[in-house]
Write a protein that holds these residues in place. Sequence first.
Motif, PDB file in Angstrom:
ATOM      1  N   PRO A 133       0.830  -1.213   0.000  1.00  0.00           N
ATOM      2  CA  PRO A 133       0.000   0.000   0.000  1.00  0.00           C
ATOM      3  C   PRO A 133       0.859   1.255   0.000  1.00  0.00           C
ATOM      4  N   ARG A 134       0.258   2.337  -0.481  1.00  0.00           N
ATOM      5  CA  ARG A 134       0.963   3.618  -0.514  1.00  0.00           C
ATOM      6  C   ARG A 134       0.226   4.698   0.286  1.00  0.00           C
ATOM      7  N   ALA A 135      -1.047   4.914  -0.004  1.00  0.00           N
ATOM      8  CA  ALA A 135      -1.787   5.974   0.685  1.00  0.00           C
ATOM      9  C   ALA A 135      -3.280   5.768   0.473  1.00  0.00           C
ATOM     10  N   TYR A 136      -4.074   6.481   1.272  1.00  0.00           N
ATOM     11  CA  TYR A 136      -5.536   6.408   1.222  1.00  0.00           C
ATOM     12  C   TYR A 136      -6.076   7.734   0.699  1.00  0.00           C
ATOM     13  N   HIS A 137      -6.810   7.671  -0.414  1.00  0.00           N
ATOM     14  CA  HIS A 137      -7.394   8.874  -1.005  1.00  0.00           C
ATOM     15  C   HIS A 137      -8.758   8.557  -1.603  1.00  0.00           C
ATOM     16  N   TYR A 138      -9.693   9.490  -1.449  1.00  0.00           N
ATOM     17  CA  TYR A 138     -10.994   9.443  -2.108  1.00  0.00           C
ATOM     18  C   TYR A 138     -11.771   8.169  -1.779  1.00  0.00           C
ATOM     19  N   GLY A 139     -11.511   7.558  -0.612  1.00  0.00           N
ATOM     20  CA  GLY A 139     -12.179   6.326  -0.237  1.00  0.00           C
ATOM     21  C   GLY A 139     -11.481   5.069  -0.724  1.00  0.00           C
ATOM     22  N   TRP A 140     -10.316   5.211  -1.381  1.00  0.00           N
ATOM     23  CA  TRP A 140      -9.593   4.079  -1.950  1.00  0.00           C
ATOM     24  C   TRP A 140      -8.196   3.984  -1.339  1.00  0.00           C
ATOM     25  N   ILE A 141      -7.673   2.744  -1.283  1.00  0.00           N
ATOM     26  CA  ILE A 141      -6.277   2.518  -0.921  1.00  0.00           C
ATOM     27  C   ILE A 141      -5.496   2.335  -2.213  1.00  0.00           C
ATOM     28  N   TYR A 142      -4.509   3.189  -2.441  1.00  0.00           N
ATOM     29  CA  TYR A 142      -3.662   3.077  -3.622  1.00  0.00           C
ATOM     30  C   TYR A 142      -2.470   2.193  -3.258  1.00  0.00           C
ATOM     31  N   ALA A 143      -2.165   1.253  -4.150  1.00  0.00           N
ATOM     32  CA  ALA A 143      -1.147   0.257  -3.832  1.00  0.00           C
ATOM     33  C   ALA A 143      -0.354  -0.118  -5.075  1.00  0.00           C
ATOM     34  N   GLU A 144       0.901  -0.466  -4.833  1.00  0.00           N
ATOM     35  CA  GLU A 144       1.730  -1.021  -5.896  1.00  0.00           C
ATOM     36  C   GLU A 144       1.624  -2.542  -5.829  1.00  0.00           C
ATOM     37  N   VAL A 145       1.320  -3.149  -6.948  1.00  0.00           N
ATOM     38  CA  VAL A 145       1.121  -4.590  -7.015  1.00  0.00           C
ATOM     39  C   VAL A 145       2.177  -5.196  -7.938  1.00  0.00           C
ATOM     40  N   ARG A 146       2.881  -6.190  -7.409  1.00  0.00           N
ATOM     41  CA  ARG A 146       3.898  -6.884  -8.204  1.00  0.00           C
ATOM     42  C   ARG A 146       3.469  -8.327  -8.404  1.00  0.00           C
ATOM     43  N   MET A 147       3.594  -8.795  -9.630  1.00  0.00           N
ATOM     44  CA  MET A 147       3.228 -10.167  -9.970  1.00  0.00           C
ATOM     45  C   MET A 147       4.493 -10.905 -10.401  1.00  0.00           C
ATOM     46  N   LEU A 148       4.912 -11.848  -9.572  1.00  0.00           N
ATOM     47  CA  LEU A 148       6.190 -12.535  -9.747  1.00  0.00           C
ATOM     48  C   LEU A 148       5.946 -13.965 -10.211  1.00  0.00           C
ATOM     49  N   ARG A 176       9.408  -7.870 -11.983  1.00  0.00           N
ATOM     50  CA  ARG A 176       8.253  -8.391 -11.262  1.00  0.00           C
ATOM     51  C   ARG A 176       6.952  -7.711 -11.677  1.00  0.00           C
ATOM     52  N   ASN A 177       6.989  -6.999 -12.784  1.00  0.00           N
ATOM     53  CA  ASN A 177       5.778  -6.408 -13.346  1.00  0.00           C
ATOM     54  C   ASN A 177       5.022  -5.527 -12.351  1.00  0.00           C
ATOM     55  N   PRO A 178       5.649  -4.472 -11.825  1.00  0.00           N
ATOM     56  CA  PRO A 178       4.900  -3.605 -10.911  1.00  0.00           C
ATOM     57  C   PRO A 178       3.810  -2.840 -11.643  1.00  0.00           C
ATOM     58  N   ARG A 179       2.630  -2.770 -11.034  1.00  0.00           N
ATOM     59  CA  ARG A 179       1.502  -2.019 -11.589  1.00  0.00           C
ATOM     60  C   ARG A 179       0.836  -1.253 -10.459  1.00  0.00           C
ATOM     61  N   MET A 180       0.102  -0.222 -10.816  1.00  0.00           N
ATOM     62  CA  MET A 180      -0.648   0.530  -9.824  1.00  0.00           C
ATOM     63  C   MET A 180      -2.105   0.061  -9.825  1.00  0.00           C
ATOM     64  N   PHE A 181      -2.593  -0.217  -8.628  1.00  0.00           N
ATOM     65  CA  PHE A 181      -3.990  -0.599  -8.416  1.00  0.00           C
ATOM     66  C   PHE A 181      -4.566   0.300  -7.315  1.00  0.00           C
ATOM     67  N   ARG A 182      -5.867   0.221  -7.137  1.00  0.00           N
ATOM     68  CA  ARG A 182      -6.490   0.812  -5.959  1.00  0.00           C
ATOM     69  C   ARG A 182      -7.570  -0.143  -5.463  1.00  0.00           C
ATOM     70  N   TYR A 183      -7.855  -0.036  -4.141  1.00  0.00           N
ATOM     71  CA  TYR A 183      -8.734  -0.997  -3.470  1.00  0.00           C
ATOM     72  C   TYR A 183      -9.767  -0.252  -2.644  1.00  0.00           C
ATOM     73  N   ASP A 184     -11.043  -0.632  -2.809  1.00  0.00           N
ATOM     74  CA  ASP A 184     -12.141  -0.076  -2.008  1.00  0.00           C
ATOM     75  C   ASP A 184     -12.431  -1.017  -0.847  1.00  0.00           C
ATOM     76  N   PRO A 185     -12.142  -0.616   0.401  1.00  0.00           N
ATOM     77  CA  PRO A 185     -12.337  -1.521   1.538  1.00  0.00           C
ATOM     78  C   PRO A 185     -13.788  -1.934   1.770  1.00  0.00           C
ATOM     79  N   SER A 186     -14.745  -1.077   1.408  1.00  0.00           N
ATOM     80  CA  SER A 186     -16.154  -1.393   1.681  1.00  0.00           C
ATOM     81  C   SER A 186     -16.659  -2.533   0.804  1.00  0.00           C
ATOM     82  N   SER A 187     -16.395  -2.455  -0.493  1.00  0.00           N
ATOM     83  CA  SER A 187     -16.884  -3.479  -1.415  1.00  0.00           C
ATOM     84  C   SER A 187     -15.843  -4.547  -1.709  1.00  0.00           C
TER      85      SER A 187
END
Length: 400
Positions: free
Chosen positions: A276-291, A303-314
């Motif tokens: 995870p990186r930070a919480y904004h606009y109701g979402w958690i922004y995170a760096e995701v690596r797929m190895l 490791r193919n880093p990509r940016m994702f975001r996650y909504d904790p409620s849903s």
Amino acid sequence: MNEDEYGTLLLRPLDAEPDATGRIDVAKAMRNGLRARRVRTWSTGAAVTAGLAVAVTSGILVLRPHPEALPPPLPADPGVPAACTAAELPLGTATSASVNGGDPTGSVLVGETEPVAGGDGDVLVWRDGKLTEHVTYSGPTVSMTDINTAGIAVGATTEGNVMPYVLHDGTVTRLKGIGNAAAINEAGLIAGDAETIQGEGAPQRWASWTAEPEAMPMPAGYTAGTAWDVTEDGTIITSLYGGELSGMFLWHRDGTVEAVQAPQPEKDDQKVYVEPRAYHYGWIYAEVRMLLEPSTRQPAAVRNPRMFRYDPSSKTWEKLLDQVTAAQIPGPHRKADWFIQGEPAVYVGKQVMSLPLLEKYPDDSFGVSFISENARIVAGSNLSGIAAERPVQPVIWRCR
């Protein structure tokens, strides 16, 4: 005839009390109503159909979409501003300073003077773009990384043993315990971790700036972790580690710990790492690596880093961009996990907003450390060239 007369005529067969054989032909009544709807205007047909629905409710099954078939409600993103203007934040008597964080509205910003190795590290506070506090103190160099609307800021020492500090009432003092204080919410809850100079430790929190620290309960198999940010409901966003284990966890205000399931891998033999990186606009922004497994020979760079975001409620993941350096994620960073750009850009929801330059040198570079929750105030620093040779200039972007 008018609307009322037509409706009365159509429903007259329903006035009589039905006998045991049931003289009301519901299907025929519905057919008549639908036929009338086709030959009359929309408003007339709608009125007649509504009347039939009321009269024969006991014979009609109303179909609605199954709740599980509906997409989960997601937090609404702020609108992307049409334009932003860049301006220098005042330094007062300082010659060099950075801005490190702010409150959710962007009204209050916090930073430090001489943000280079060996600098004096006084604390600066700006309100509505004006310098309102220049706090000097004796002791180790401290970097404040977050502040709330009440003007309470938190941070930690930048050299030697890591110790948590707080700014309150114009004074910089030690928080109880040891480690790092990373983020604070509007209620005064502080998130951090009890780390050592080697970086090992576990997330902890303070109920207020006067409270003792409370350690996060560690799930089985996990031995260390980092606290990244805190939401307004008191949820602390963490990443935990232990041997081959790694994952994102939510430490809720009631003390419970929730494991966050990582996004689905793109290939069956991939292992997914979430940071995870930070919480904004109701979402958690995170760096995701797929190895790819068992790719022990592969360097981290593939490791193919990509940016994702996650909504904790849903519990919903959304993919953003494959290039993690396309846009900065402002937040209470203090671990060299952020980067600078010659042409700064930040995420506003799932969109990328480019920011204008505050030109000072041919090699202008910008670190963006803060964005308000309505995306109307952005702040950071011009870090052109070698910081020890050129003054660092705090920057504010006002957007509309």
